[in-house]
Design a protein around this motif. Sequence first.
Motif, PDB file in Angstrom:
ATOM      1  N   CYS A  20       0.858  -1.186   0.000  1.00 36.76           N
ATOM      2  CA  CYS A  20       0.000   0.000   0.000  1.00 36.76           C
ATOM      3  C   CYS A  20       0.898   1.241   0.000  1.00 36.76           C
ATOM      4  CB  CYS A  20      -0.919  -0.011   1.224  1.00 36.76           C
ATOM      5  SG  CYS A  20      -0.061   0.298   2.764  1.00 36.76           S
ATOM      6  N   CYS A  23       3.042   1.642   3.171  1.00 41.34           N
ATOM      7  CA  CYS A  23       4.206   0.750   3.220  1.00 41.34           C
ATOM      8  C   CYS A  23       5.279   1.204   2.234  1.00 41.34           C
ATOM      9  CB  CYS A  23       3.781  -0.689   2.953  1.00 41.34           C
ATOM     10  SG  CYS A  23       2.898  -1.418   4.344  1.00 41.34           S
ATOM     11  N   CYS A  56      -3.666  -4.819   2.518  1.00 41.49           N
ATOM     12  CA  CYS A  56      -2.238  -4.758   2.197  1.00 41.49           C
ATOM     13  C   CYS A  56      -1.562  -6.090   2.552  1.00 41.49           C
ATOM     14  CB  CYS A  56      -1.589  -3.613   2.963  1.00 41.49           C
ATOM     15  SG  CYS A  56       0.182  -3.507   2.700  1.00 41.49           S
ATOM     16  N   GLN A  58       1.326  -6.610   3.305  1.00 45.30           N
ATOM     17  CA  GLN A  58       2.319  -6.419   4.386  1.00 45.30           C
ATOM     18  C   GLN A  58       1.633  -6.404   5.750  1.00 45.30           C
ATOM     19  OE1 GLN A  58       5.257  -6.718   3.028  1.00 45.30           O
ATOM     20  NE2 GLN A  58       4.181  -6.619   1.071  1.00 45.30           N
ATOM     21  N   CYS A  60      -0.225  -4.281   7.279  1.00 51.41           N
ATOM     22  CA  CYS A  60      -0.082  -3.059   8.070  1.00 51.41           C
ATOM     23  C   CYS A  60      -1.430  -2.591   8.604  1.00 51.41           C
ATOM     24  CB  CYS A  60       0.569  -1.972   7.226  1.00 51.41           C
ATOM     25  SG  CYS A  60      -0.422  -1.483   5.806  1.00 51.41           S
TER      26      CYS A  60
END
Length: 71
Positions: A20, A23, A56, A58, A60
Amino acid sequence: MTNPEKVYDFLKKNIRNGFCDDCLEKRVGVNRHEVNTIASTLALFPKEFTRVSATCPQQCSSRDKLVTQAI
Ligand SMILES: [Zn+2]
């Protein structure tokens, strides 16, 4: 390296891995506003990049964000 080059290079080095804008800001060191502009431009090349609303990868946040990825 210019900021667009940094974002492009980072995504290409992390191919098939989505990020995103938040990130990308953290990982590439380019501010979020500029990341948004750059990633929107990359999304104009759908054979190389996707940019979709999703969680996302990741992890987050649990909410949907615009996630950009090199394909
Ligand atoms: Zn993220």
